[in-house]
Design an enzyme around this catalytic site. Structure first.
Site, short mmCIF file in Angstrom:
data_model
loop_
_atom_site.label_atom_id
_atom_site.label_comp_id
_atom_site.label_asym_id
_atom_site.label_seq_id
_atom_site.Cartn_x
_atom_site.Cartn_y
_atom_site.Cartn_z
N HIS A 43 51.84 -29.57 37.28
CA HIS A 43 53.00 -30.28 37.83
C HIS A 43 54.20 -29.34 37.78
O HIS A 43 55.01 -29.39 36.86
CB HIS A 43 53.27 -31.55 37.01
N ARG A 45 57.76 -28.06 38.37
CA ARG A 45 59.04 -28.71 38.63
C ARG A 45 60.04 -27.69 39.16
O ARG A 45 59.93 -26.50 38.88
CB ARG A 45 59.57 -29.38 37.36
N GLU A 73 50.71 -31.69 41.34
CA GLU A 73 51.59 -32.84 41.32
C GLU A 73 53.02 -32.40 41.61
O GLU A 73 53.41 -31.26 41.30
CB GLU A 73 51.56 -33.53 39.95
N HIS A 201 48.69 -40.34 32.26
CA HIS A 201 49.90 -40.33 31.46
C HIS A 201 49.65 -41.00 30.12
O HIS A 201 49.36 -42.19 30.05
CB HIS A 201 51.10 -40.99 32.14
#
Length: 251
Positions: A43, A45, A73, A201
């Site tokens: 993921h 960012r 992601e 999660h």
């Protein structure tokens, strides 16, 4: 059977805290795959707080070499900036098997909610179409208790990823049974609309089995934080194999 995709973000967090190249994200991912993991998740960012663009490219090569799925992601609406070319560009350059869309902002410590498919429908539709045109399967982050999860199918998504943070909290508080029922109902609504169901999660070896036994036909779980934390004590190989046992027993 449910497949396990290991999220290696936390390896990058540890590396970035010191600078340099250790621990090596690719080496850690290879250890997970050698232990039997079915895929790798990242993921990245925009603030590059953990996984960086160069990690994404290296892990794409690794997963291709192993013949396993790569899942990227990210927020499809986050604009590119220095060091972060944007989710679509990363997917153009690496062609992951799956792109998972998550509505997280820069100020969020971690992903903590899914999309509002009624409010976000029109912005999401072209982003999903662009990713599918690249050959990516598209999954969208979803809350089990939010109305409209079925609308993800009309937007062109292939799957939803159920945000399981609330389930993990309920499990820890002794309320697992009611939480599992709510997630099972959400999964059935999604599946009735033609969507596959993923989950992720705060899933751990402790709570994963009950979730998979109660929620029907979960195709994939992506697990990072708990798995890497547990691996500090038991090692990556033993920990990944532990998760695979939990999944097999639940099946």
């Amino acid at each position: 059977m449910t497949v396990l995709s290991v999220n290696v973000n936390k390896i990058a967090v540890l590396r970035n805290s010191r600078g340099g190249a250790e621990p090596d994200v690719v080496r850690a991912a290879r250890a997970c795959l050698d232990a039997g993991a079915h895929g790798i998740t990242v993921h990245p960012r925009p603030d590059a707080r953990h996984i960086r663009a160069d990690d994404v490219y290296a892990l794409a090569e690794l997963t291709r070499a192993y013949g396993v799925e790569f899942n990227i992601e990210g927020n499809p609406f986050a604009p590119p900036r220095e060091g972060y070319p944007g989710l679509l560009t990363l997917c153009e350059r690496t062609r992951p098997a799956q792109a998972t869309l998550v509505p997280d902002g820069d100020d969020q410590l971690t992903s903590d909610h899914g999309f509002d498919f009624i409010r976000d429908a029109e912005p999401l539709r072209p982003r999903i179409a662009e990713l599918r045109a690249l050959g990516c399967r598209v999954s969208v982050f979803a809350d089990a208790d939010r109305a409209g999860i079925e609308l993800a199918a009309a937007l062109g998504a292939d799957r939803v990823e159920l945000y399981t943070g609330p389930y993990a909290e309920a499990y820890a508080d002794g309320r697992a049974e009611s939480a599992v029922a709510a997630f099972a109902a959400a999964a059935r609504r999604a599946q009735a609309a033609g969507l596959g169901v993923n989950a992720g999660h705060d899933l751990s070896q402790a709570n994963l089995g009950a979730f998979l036994r109660g929620v029907p036909n979960v195709l994939e779980v992506s697990i990072g934080h708990a798995l890497i934390g547990e691996a500090l004590y038991e090692g990556l190989d033993a920990t990944v194999r532990g998760y695979l046992r939990v999944i097999a027993e639940a099946a």
